[in-house]
Design a protein around this motif. Sequence first.
Motif, PDB file in Angstrom:
ATOM      1  N   LYS A   4       0.831  -1.204   0.000  1.00 54.64           N
ATOM      2  CA  LYS A   4       0.000   0.000   0.000  1.00 54.64           C
ATOM      3  C   LYS A   4       0.864   1.252   0.000  1.00 54.64           C
ATOM      4  CE  LYS A   4      -4.121  -1.744   2.261  1.00 54.64           C
ATOM      5  NZ  LYS A   4      -5.016  -1.615   3.413  1.00 54.64           N
ATOM      6  N   TYR A   8       0.846   4.247  -2.785  1.00 55.83           N
ATOM      7  CA  TYR A   8       0.623   5.649  -2.451  1.00 55.83           C
ATOM      8  C   TYR A   8       1.792   6.514  -2.922  1.00 55.83           C
ATOM      9  CZ  TYR A   8      -3.070   3.735   0.502  1.00 55.83           C
ATOM     10  OH  TYR A   8      -4.169   3.072   0.979  1.00 55.83           O
ATOM     11  N   SER A  45      -3.598   9.430   1.823  1.00 57.86           N
ATOM     12  CA  SER A  45      -3.569   8.004   2.136  1.00 57.86           C
ATOM     13  C   SER A  45      -2.288   7.614   2.862  1.00 57.86           C
ATOM     14  CB  SER A  45      -3.711   7.188   0.856  1.00 57.86           C
ATOM     15  OG  SER A  45      -4.915   7.508   0.208  1.00 57.86           O
ATOM     16  N   THR A  48      -2.503   8.874   6.533  1.00 60.09           N
ATOM     17  CA  THR A  48      -3.441   8.135   7.385  1.00 60.09           C
ATOM     18  C   THR A  48      -2.896   6.767   7.743  1.00 60.09           C
ATOM     19  OG1 THR A  48      -4.676   7.411   5.448  1.00 60.09           O
ATOM     20  CG2 THR A  48      -5.502   9.345   6.604  1.00 60.09           C
ATOM     21  N   THR A  49      -2.220   6.091   6.818  1.00 57.49           N
ATOM     22  CA  THR A  49      -1.655   4.788   7.158  1.00 57.49           C
ATOM     23  C   THR A  49      -0.472   4.954   8.101  1.00 57.49           C
ATOM     24  OG1 THR A  49      -0.276   4.802   5.167  1.00 57.49           O
ATOM     25  CG2 THR A  49      -2.382   3.657   5.040  1.00 57.49           C
TER      26      THR A  49
END
Length: 62
Positions: A4, A8, A45, A48-49
């Motif tokens: 992920k 991103y 994104s 937030t991760t």
Amino acid sequence: MKIKQIIYLLLIIIGALITLFGPNYMLKEYALAIGIVFLMFGIYSMTTTYGNKNNEESDIEE
């Protein structure tokens, strides 16, 4: 989780490239709008991760 973050990062890079080189291939306004959307989605994104990862680590320490 690592996949992920790579996706991103690629979104951020693609957004920057579209913002920089897009006006050569399409209307300037569309290129800037699309590039900024990719940039903002990738940055949002990623943060937030990253924030969730830090919260999980602090919960484990307590």
